[in-house]
Design a protein around this motif. Structure first.
Motif, PDB file in Angstrom:
ATOM      1  N   ASP A 426       0.831  -1.216   0.000  1.00  0.00           N
ATOM      2  CA  ASP A 426       0.000   0.000   0.000  1.00  0.00           C
ATOM      3  C   ASP A 426       0.857   1.256   0.000  1.00  0.00           C
ATOM      4  N   SER A 429       2.122   1.705  -3.439  1.00  0.00           N
ATOM      5  CA  SER A 429       1.046   2.180  -4.317  1.00  0.00           C
ATOM      6  C   SER A 429       0.832   3.675  -4.118  1.00  0.00           C
ATOM      7  N   LEU A 430       0.803   4.105  -2.862  1.00  0.00           N
ATOM      8  CA  LEU A 430       0.662   5.530  -2.590  1.00  0.00           C
ATOM      9  C   LEU A 430       1.783   6.337  -3.220  1.00  0.00           C
ATOM     10  N   ARG A 548      -3.184   9.100   6.290  1.00  0.00           N
ATOM     11  CA  ARG A 548      -2.563   7.780   6.330  1.00  0.00           C
ATOM     12  C   ARG A 548      -2.507   7.246   7.760  1.00  0.00           C
ATOM     13  N   ILE A 569      -5.272   6.013  -0.068  1.00  0.00           N
ATOM     14  CA  ILE A 569      -5.032   5.639  -1.464  1.00  0.00           C
ATOM     15  C   ILE A 569      -6.175   6.130  -2.345  1.00  0.00           C
TER      16      ILE A 569
END
Length: 599
Positions: A426, A429-430, A548, A569
């Motif tokens: 994750d 991805s961010l 986050r 995200i």
């Protein structure tokens, strides 16, 4: 105070000069005419007296009346004159011949008789005059001595009044005055013409200077024949050129300064020593909710109600060194303002201060998010790592020899490793989404939205089935939008997965997509909503929901298997598309997440 024009100054000066000269000349001329009139009359009387003295001295018998009468008849005696014979003592002789008429005692009519007799006895012709109040005129007297046959001194005295001469003199003076008056009028007319001619260049120069002062840059300077005016015109021309150049320079500087101030994100506020606002840029006006045109030259305490800012302005004016401070600007949302003030001093001693206002609310929020992120990511990573490390140490201490415990511990280690991998995935991805968002390189293509929603639902169906949650999709199969399909699928999947985890059991999740026109931007907006009927979210958590690792219920979130990055995200995917995301929620009523993307 009104000022007199140059032409009137010149004309008035010329008038004074002409009047002074004319008056002086008339006075001198009148004196000279009066003196000449007296001198002429004295000459006539002296001639008459001398002739009479010669005639009397020619007769041996001075008292002969017959001869004397003949002499008087043959003499031409002017009007107003009379004569008589006197002895040496000044007494009239009995046989003296006078002008017909009554006369007083001769000595009464003499002007200064003693002096005249003294001079006459000395053998000189004597003259004298006095004012006669009876006749209202002056009386003139001339005495001439002569000797008779016997050697005795005799005196011929001629008397005359000045009434006739005064009348003639008055007429002459009137004619002279009229002549002077006509001459003065001619001189005044000439003087006015001269004054107008001399003042015309000055008037034109003054008019041109006024136009230059009013800002007319292209005005021509008038020509002048007078050297002084020509010098002034040349100097004004130089000043005009300098003013034009200085005005252009100041205009450029003002434009540059205004552009710099308007482009600053910091607010700039300038006040004078009396705390009146003398300058304000748009950023400061927006920050303090002020109208620039309405507050200029007004006292600070009238337009700004914040006492902290007013106290800081006083400190900035009084302090020689720059000062800094922070204060809170209250409003619907409080803003933290960092201010820096610098005192100004000018040669007049007025001075003031320039205050720079920087809204650090967002910076403080980001700093708080950073601290929370570091703490949260450390905690999120530390939990699986500590679990893995603990169970590995347990296995190394001998638990590996027990097959059942070893397998159970290894299953836990595997789950924690998967959790650690999910967190790292994750985060990566961010990072990729943020990178695409910064450089604007997100690939977009026309995509059928229904396919994206069905794919996201397909991935979530096993977890939804475990909780008895139906997923309902409302979308036209012809709905097409220009988006990044995989990223949009991930965003919708995260929202559906989040609704499954935190929504109620056996309650439906509704996903709806549509295209709506945006009149303001003249384009269409893709709107996707994901609604659950769960417990809802308290309003205090909504502003930080997309941060986050932000968790409303940390224990429950970890038990549900979330990484704390799903909604963050989603937010960055939406921002990479140039869209917005919003959430509306009420306790006990569920939550609705709305994505709005350019279609």
């Amino acid at each position: 105070m009104p000022r007199t024009r140059l032409v009137w100054h010149l004309f008035a000066t010329y008038m004074v000069a002409v009047a002074t000269v004319m008056a002086g000349c008339y006075w001198l001329a009148s004196l000279q005419l009066a003196r000449l009139a007296d001198e002429t009359q004295f000459q006539q009387m002296t001639t008459l007296a001398t002739g009479l003295a010669g005639a009397h001295s020619a007769f041996p018998q001075a008292g002969d009346q017959r001869i004397a009468q003949q002499l008087v008849r043959h003499l031409s005696i002017p009007a107003g004159m009379s004569f008589e014979l006197l002895d040496g003592g000044g007494e009239r002789l009995p046989d003296s011949v006078l002008e017909p008429g009554d006369h007083a005692d001769p000595l009464d009519r003499w002007p200064d008789p003693e002096r005249l007799l003294t001079e006459t006895r000395a053998g000189r012709v004597a003259r004298g005059s006095r004012y006669d109040a009876t006749t209202g005129s002056r009386v003139l007297a001339v005495t001439v001595p002569f000797e008779n046959d016997g050697g005795d001194t005799r005196i011929v005295r001629v008397l005359a009044d000045t009434r006739s001469a005064d009348r003639n003199l008055s007429q002459s003076l009137r004619r002279l005055l009229i002549g002077f008056f006509i001459g003065s009028l001619v001189a005044i007319l000439i003087g006015w013409m001269i004054a107008v001619r001399v003042a015309r260049p000055a008037r034109e120069l003054a008019r041109t200077a006024r136009r230059v002062a009013d800002g007319e840059a292209g005005v021509r300077m008038p020509g002048a024949e007078v050297a002084e005016f020509a010098t002034i015109a040349a100097a004004v021309a130089v000043l005009r050129d300098q003013l034009v150049e200085r005005g252009l320079t100041i205009g450029r500087q003002d434009t540059q300064q205004e552009a710099v101030l308007d482009s600053m994100i910091e607010g700039v506020l300038a006040v004078d020593v009396r705390q009146r606002i003398v300058g304000l840029n748009q950023a400061a006006a927006n920050l303090l909710k002020l109208d620039i045109d309405a507050v200029i030259r007004r006292p600070l305490q009238e337009v700004i109600r914040n006492p902290d800012l007013r106290r800081f302005a006083l400190r900035a004016i009084d302090c020689r060194e720059p000062v800094e401070d922070d204060f809170v600007l209250p409003g619907p949302t409080d803003h933290t303002i960092r201010v820096r003030g610098t005192a100004l001093r000018d040669p007049s001693g007025e001075g003031g201060a320039v205050i720079v206002l920087n809204d650090v609310t967002e910076l403080e929020r980001l700093e708080r998010i950073r601290r929370d992120f570091v703490a949260n990511v450390s905690h999120e990573l530390k939990t699986p790592i500590a679990s893995i490390k603990g169970f590995v140490e347990t296995l190394l201490d001998g638990a590996i020899d027990d097959a059942d415990d070893a397998r159970r511990f290894l299953d836990i280690v595997a789950r924690q490793a998967d959790r650690l991998e999910a967190i790292i995935e994750d985060l990566l991805s961010l990072s990729r989404i943020e990178q695409s968002e910064e450089i604007g390189s997100l690939p977009l293509e026309p995509t059928t939205i229904l396919d994206v929603l069905l794919a996201a639902r397909s991935d979530c169906l096993p977890r939804a089935a475990d909780r008895g949650v139906p997923i309902e999709i409302e979308c036209s199969d012809s709905l097409v939008a220009t988006v990044n399909g995989p990223l949009l699928e991930q965003a919708v999947l995260n929202l559906i997965d989040n609704a499954i985890k935190y929504g109620g059991r056996d309650t439906p999740i509704r996903v709806r997509a549509s295209l709506e026109p945006d009149d303001k931007k003249a384009l269409t907006i893709l709107t996707i909503t994901v609604r659950d009927e769960g417990c809802g979210i308290e309003s205090e958590h909504l502003p930080r929901l997309f941060e986050r690792f932000y968790r409303i219920d940390k224990g429950r979130s970890r038990q549900a298997g979330g990484t704390g990055l799903g909604l963050s995200i989603v937010k960055h995917i939406v921002q990479a598309h140039g869209g917005t995301i919003a959430v509306a929620s009420e306790l006990g009523q569920g939550s609705t997440f709305t994505l709005r993307l350019p279609g």
